[in-house]
Design a protein around this motif. Structure first.
Motif, PDB file in Angstrom:
ATOM      1  N   GLU A 103     -35.543  12.335  45.112  1.00 38.07           N
ATOM      2  CA  GLU A 103     -35.120  11.466  44.009  1.00 38.07           C
ATOM      3  C   GLU A 103     -34.290  12.241  42.989  1.00 38.07           C
ATOM      4  O   GLU A 103     -33.280  11.733  42.475  1.00 38.07           O
ATOM      5  CB  GLU A 103     -36.355  10.848  43.344  1.00 38.07           C
TER       6      GLU A 103
ATOM      7  N   PHE B  72     -44.379   9.246  43.369  1.00 40.95           N
ATOM      8  CA  PHE B  72     -43.674  10.066  44.356  1.00 40.95           C
ATOM      9  C   PHE B  72     -44.595  11.164  44.867  1.00 40.95           C
ATOM     10  O   PHE B  72     -45.388  11.731  44.100  1.00 40.95           O
ATOM     11  CB  PHE B  72     -42.445  10.753  43.720  1.00 40.95           C
TER      12      PHE B  72
ATOM     13  N   GLU C 126     -40.788  13.412  48.058  1.00 41.02           N
ATOM     14  CA  GLU C 126     -40.045  12.243  47.571  1.00 41.02           C
ATOM     15  C   GLU C 126     -39.428  12.519  46.209  1.00 41.02           C
ATOM     16  O   GLU C 126     -38.310  12.081  45.917  1.00 41.02           O
ATOM     17  CB  GLU C 126     -40.971  11.030  47.500  1.00 41.02           C
ATOM     18  N   LEU C 127     -40.174  13.249  45.364  1.00 38.38           N
ATOM     19  CA  LEU C 127     -39.672  13.580  44.028  1.00 38.38           C
ATOM     20  C   LEU C 127     -38.413  14.437  44.123  1.00 38.38           C
ATOM     21  O   LEU C 127     -37.421  14.188  43.430  1.00 38.38           O
ATOM     22  CB  LEU C 127     -40.746  14.296  43.223  1.00 38.38           C
TER      23      LEU C 127
ATOM     24  N   LYS D 235     -50.063  13.278  43.195  1.00 36.93           N
ATOM     25  CA  LYS D 235     -48.794  12.534  43.203  1.00 36.93           C
ATOM     26  C   LYS D 235     -48.167  12.547  41.806  1.00 36.93           C
ATOM     27  O   LYS D 235     -48.850  12.735  40.796  1.00 36.93           O
ATOM     28  CB  LYS D 235     -49.031  11.082  43.644  1.00 36.93           C
TER      29      LYS D 235
END
Length: 528
Positions: free
Chosen positions: A311, A303, A307-308, A293
């Motif tokens: 973002e 993240f 998700e990163l 992660k």
């Protein structure tokens, strides 16, 4: 003011890498693209492939300047950035309190002068001098103080976020202390008023710095950029994402650093696996990849890769490049052809070229900023009366004292001739002793070494005795050295613009503009 130019080598203050770069050493050519001269700049202009968006850049600048009411020179330069024949000449620096050390000023002057020289050489094109505010830096301890008359004025505040976003609500005490030094002369009152309006009538450090620097340099058309903007970061998102996930910069910089070290050069920066911070209000912490992660150091924020990426796309402004990725961000959003920096900056930029090549981003011409020493009339008169040249002031203080003593002593202080004569006698004794008994040559060498040691000590005693006889002159040498090299370092690295402006006013800045030669390759001595 008058100016005298000496080589950087004569100052003894620049690294081997910087001197070799100036002198066009073959070994360094793999670490930059163009020579820092008119031919190199012309080639950079011809080959510049700007990947950014001029409309977005100009829109951001218009917005940042809307409350500043810039003069026509600045406004025109901002609008010229829409033209594909317009290029920038950039220098960058932290948001030092009250501009910090003098080299902050010298960087900007060098950028302005280079833009002027390029316009003369290429009249069909436009060149805009740019000051890149390092608004995303979070090391407040580096910028929260200024040295004035060998006294430190500090801004007491605690923060862990980007300094450009820092509120100026607590800076009033530092402003009052600074004004106390500036005094009541016309020049002192003028700069005091600028500082008051900058820091007490603007909400954050970025806006305060822009106001102050704009008022000092707007007549020269300087454009000031705060790149802590979502629309500008959006242009950088492909590289942000690729570099965080693939660790390209870490690999490229490590390889270049190793090659430079093999050549005998010291490297300035070390890349990390991830060279970006996560940035929010009062937070700028490193991104770390661990246990599958992406986590934000010293927080519970994390993240997954998916998700990163989301973002980065939704909030690119939250991803702040560190020292090794900031130069690439700059070159992506500005149509830049030259970067002006100090010796350490020129050195670390050379660690970055391979990474620029990897991402197919043009590497600018690297130019060493102008450096200067202002020698006041009193100090110049002292040096001349002591029999020194102006450039002698760069010598260590003990060497200056010894030089003066040798020139002014009536006695013979150096025992070189006597030492050579005695050594010659010992050589003859050794030869004679060897004929009698081979083992005696060792004893002769020992006696010779002891005698040389005694002579060296006697020479030191002669110098000390002579120094006592000339105490007044030697104290004068110490005082001149202290005045021109406060705290034992280069004037430009510690002294603020305040005493220069109080004593010389606008003439100081105009003299720097007039006398600095950005492509001259020399150190400047300024004489009022």
């Amino acid at each position: 003011m008058q100016a005298k130019y000496i080589s950087y080598q004569e100052t003894g203050s620049f690294s081997k890498l910087v001197l070799d770069y100036i002198n066009n050493e073959e070994a360094l050519k793999a670490f930059y693209s163009y020579r820092p001269d008119m031919d190199g700049l012309a080639e950079a202009i011809e080959k510049r492939n700007f990947l950014g968006d001029r409309n977005i850049l100009v829109s951001v600048l218009r917005n940042q300047y809307q409350h500043l009411q810039p003069n026509k020179s600045v406004t025109r330069n901002i609008e010229l950035l829409l033209d594909h024949n317009t290029f920038t000449v950039t220098t960058g620096h932290q948001l030092n309190l009250f501009t910090g050390p003098l080299y902050f000023i010298y960087k900007i002057v060098t950028a302005i002068n280079l833009a002027i020289e390029l316009k003369i050489a290429h009249p069909d094109k436009n060149f805009v001098p740019v000051y890149w505010m390092a608004t995303e830096d979070h090391d407040f301890e580096e910028i929260n103080h200024v040295s004035v008359d060998e006294k430190n004025i500090s801004w007491i505040q605690s923060t862990n976020g980007a300094t450009g976003r820092l509120s100026t609500k607590t800076v009033a005490a530092a402003v009052t202390a600074y004004k106390g030094y500036l005094g009541i002369s016309k020049n002192g009152k003028h700069i005091a008023k600028l500082v008051e309006k900058a820091y007490l009538e603007h909400d954050n450090l970025a806006d305060a710095t822009r106001y102050l620097v704009n008022n000092l340099f707007e007549k020269y058309g300087l454009v000031i950029v705060n790149a802590d903007e979502p629309s500008l970061k959006k242009l950088f998102t492909p590289i942000i994402e690729a570099d965080i996930i693939e660790h390209n910069s870490a690999k490229n910089i490590e390889q270049s650093s190793g090659e430079l070290e093999k050549l005998g050069y010291k490297t300035q920066v070390n890349g990390r696996d991830i060279n970006f911070f996560y940035l929010k209000e009062n937070l700028r912490e490193r991104l770390i990849f661990e246990n599958g992660k992406y986590t934000v150091n010293h927080t519970d924020i994390s993240f997954t890769e998916t998700e990163l990426k989301a973002e980065i796309q939704l909030h690119p402004e939250r991803f702040s490049p560190n020292v090794v990725m900031r130069p690439m961000y700059e070159e992506v959003i500005l149509p830049n052809i030259a970067y002006i920096g100090g010796g350490a900056e020129v050195s670390y930029w050379m660690q970055l070229k391979a990474n620029f090549d990897h991402y197919q981003v043009d590497f600018p011409v690297l130019l060493l900023r102008n450096s200067a020493l202002l020698i006041d009339k009193r100090s110049a008169q002292n040096l001349y009366s002591l029999g020194f040249c102006l450039e002698d002031i760069f010598l260590p203080v003990e060497e200056l004292k010894n030089l003066w003593i040798r020139k002014n002593s009536t006695a013979q202080l150096l025992l070189a001739d006597e030492t050579r004569a005695i050594n010659s006698i010992f050589d003859q004794i050794k030869l004679n002793a060897y004929k009698i008994d081979k083992t005696l040559s060792v004893s002769t060498d020992t006696a010779k070494q002891k005698t040389n040691h005694l002579l060296a000590n006697l020479e030191k005693k002669l110098f000390r005795a002579e120094k006592r006889k000339h105490e007044t002159a030697l104290i004068q040498i110490e005082n001149v050295k202290k005045r021109l090299f406060p705290n034992g370092t280069m004037q430009e690295r510690t002294m603020n613009i305040a005493p220069m402006y109080v004593n010389y006013g606008e003439d100081f800045l105009s003299t720097c503009i007039e006398k600095f030669e950005p492509l001259g390759g020399d150190f400047t001595l300024l004489l009022p």
